[in-house]
Design an enzyme around this catalytic site. Sequence first.
Site, PDB file in Angstrom:
ATOM      1  N   CYS B  92     -19.296 -24.349   1.887  1.00  0.00           N
ATOM      2  CA  CYS B  92     -19.043 -24.251   3.329  1.00  0.00           C
ATOM      3  C   CYS B  92     -20.182 -23.545   4.072  1.00  0.00           C
ATOM      4  O   CYS B  92     -21.269 -24.059   4.112  1.00  0.00           O
ATOM      5  CB  CYS B  92     -17.695 -23.576   3.575  1.00  0.00           C
ATOM      6  SG  CYS B  92     -17.020 -23.993   5.198  1.00  0.00           S
ATOM      7  N   ARG B 127     -12.472 -29.491  14.540  1.00  0.00           N
ATOM      8  CA  ARG B 127     -12.890 -29.065  13.208  1.00  0.00           C
ATOM      9  C   ARG B 127     -12.268 -29.961  12.158  1.00  0.00           C
ATOM     10  O   ARG B 127     -11.169 -30.485  12.348  1.00  0.00           O
ATOM     11  CB  ARG B 127     -12.418 -27.635  12.941  1.00  0.00           C
ATOM     12  CG  ARG B 127     -13.224 -26.562  13.581  1.00  0.00           C
ATOM     13  CD  ARG B 127     -12.585 -25.209  13.331  1.00  0.00           C
ATOM     14  NE  ARG B 127     -12.892 -24.667  12.012  1.00  0.00           N
ATOM     15  CZ  ARG B 127     -13.990 -23.970  11.725  1.00  0.00           C
ATOM     16  NH1 ARG B 127     -14.896 -23.746  12.652  1.00  0.00           N
ATOM     17  NH2 ARG B 127     -14.188 -23.494  10.509  1.00  0.00           N
ATOM     18  N   HIS B 194     -13.117 -25.883  -0.349  1.00  0.00           N
ATOM     19  CA  HIS B 194     -12.520 -24.615  -0.761  1.00  0.00           C
ATOM     20  C   HIS B 194     -11.398 -24.932  -1.749  1.00  0.00           C
ATOM     21  O   HIS B 194     -11.166 -26.057  -2.102  1.00  0.00           O
ATOM     22  CB  HIS B 194     -11.905 -23.885   0.438  1.00  0.00           C
ATOM     23  CG  HIS B 194     -12.881 -23.527   1.487  1.00  0.00           C
ATOM     24  ND1 HIS B 194     -13.775 -22.502   1.352  1.00  0.00           N
ATOM     25  CD2 HIS B 194     -13.107 -24.058   2.705  1.00  0.00           C
ATOM     26  CE1 HIS B 194     -14.503 -22.414   2.443  1.00  0.00           C
ATOM     27  NE2 HIS B 194     -14.133 -23.347   3.280  1.00  0.00           N
TER      28      HIS B 194
END
Lengths: 416, 252
Positions: B92, B127, B194
Amino acid sequence: MRYRLARITTRTVNATSRRLGRGHGTVIGGRAGLKVDPWLLQRLSAGRRVALVTGTNGKTTTTRLLTVALGAGGGDVVSNETGSNMPPGHVAALVGAGRTTQAVLEVDEIYLPRVLSATSADVVLLLNLSRDQLDRTNEVRMVAGRWRAALAAAPHTAVVANADDPLVVWGAGAAAQVHWVAAGTRWHLDAAGCPACEGRISFGGDGSWTCTAGCGFARPAPEASLQFSEDASEPHRGVWADGRVHDISLLLPGRFNHANALMAAVAAEAGGIDAALALAAMSGVENVAGRFTVCPFGPAQARLMLAKNPAGWSELLDMVAGDDGPVVVSINARIADGADPSWLWDVPFERLGERVVVATGERFRDLSVRLHYAGVAHVAHADPVDAVAAAAEGSARVIDVIANYTAFNHLLAARS
Amino acid sequence: MSGPLRIAVVYPDLLGTYGDGGNGLILARRAEWRGHEVELLQAPSDGALPGADIYCLGGGEDGPQVRAARTLHDDGMLARRVAEGAVVLAVCAGYQIVGRSYPDARGDRHEGIGLLDISTVNGSGPRAVGEVVAETVEGAPRLPTLTGFENHGGHTTLAESAVPLARVTAGVGNGDGSGTEGALAGRVLGTYLHGPVLARNPALADLLLGWALDLGDLPPLDDGAALELRQERLGGVAGQARRRFRPRRRVH
């Protein structure tokens, strides 16, 4: 006219929702009322003394403590007790408040600016800020920045803020009147970068902290400090900078709850209630929304505890560290919990060590992998009720059950 | 390699927002369980970055991300060790800063440390938040289906010397319209996943360990819990993917 119609709408929709058995009936009516009159929260707040409680952890408990503390001064206090902490919940609470002139509202941290501007609150209590539901709230620093702007624009609001949390200090730092409280916050993983400049925050062993880049951002001098005693024979105390010392004796366990009570006492004082009187009133609060209650669970006795994010889990795991009975850990990842349970890897589950551990909840598989790498032997049960039964097998002990938000509510509903 | 395997979690104070510290722990345990001696180092940003065999960089917020990139650049150790063959797993925000350039919250461009030939800009849409499923592509090591959770606003474009790690079948990934996820150059691997990514993808963990230990095949471990988790996540996303990720616009 519109105001009256909005109030009637809120009440009617909520009553209908309750009658149909669709939950507590707070959000849906509030939402309908706000549709009818977008200024409903403003109008309902007018003429009332409003206190707002926000932060990542401890909102519901502190709201309850402050409600009781303010009630010690005589007179009724209304509060959004069901934990609906966005404007529809606030509207629903106030619509039912009659002539009650004092309100304590729990506020979602993102909604603080909006609710502050709508209610022109007299007091705002800022507890702490740490990573929580990152898929929904994005970044804690952004939240702190929004608090800062909102409070700077509210010069008549007294702010009670946690001096030990740099992000809270940043959020409160532009307010006109701040009562700083040293709450003893130990979670600093989200506050390493200075919010005021490009520097780093360095934490001293004595609770002090300061920006190492020399921008001047540092822990403000507290008006009151928590002295939490690790020795059971010594009382926990609130120590005021002006020399006053008050014992904090609660039925609620844990360092964090005593910190919450001290902050509520300082907020009560800002509202004209004597701190000793406020603390005495809070000492009778037994459980808040089912949290920390020991209740029968089938043949077993279980102590239900709620933790929603790494800082909260870390506090709870510290609190139960002295016990060695079985532990049930239940994890969900619904919208209210945050859909991404990556935070499990920020929780020090290693502290469960040799205890009998049962993993459960809708995301027990995520938890199971985490425990595997933490070296914590455990069994897994998809169903939380089965999990408690499995933990109780062969043990007469009270079982510690720690769950995140919707998992906790599920267990609360399932207890015998 | 002589001495213990050194695994460094890079700047957990700045790049530790999403539980990505778990990746370092997972690598350490998997090496230990196979009898290797391991040093797991938490390397905070106020000290010199230690020499290590594997570096793990995680997600972080905008301000700390800029600080981390600048500190890594000034420190110099990471680039030096990569030139000497060290392994990097960058997730990320960490993925963005090991590239050539990345944006801050306002969209201002910042220099990355240039370990991967990628550049990131802020996307215009919402997002990318949700489950990701991706299949490794030709040119990248072959791995079982990758599963993870993404939460980022950046769109990352790969230049020539970086190869994509995978192609998304659900989720957004690099988000530059190519349908790819992650990037790879030598032993530097970046991804938006993640979970943390290694918890859900033990084969990826073993790929990195194999590189660091110079071993092709590692003896298998008891991955029962991880396999169950993979099955659950991949099964759950299959239904949801068809709804959420219907191709909107193909970029050729």
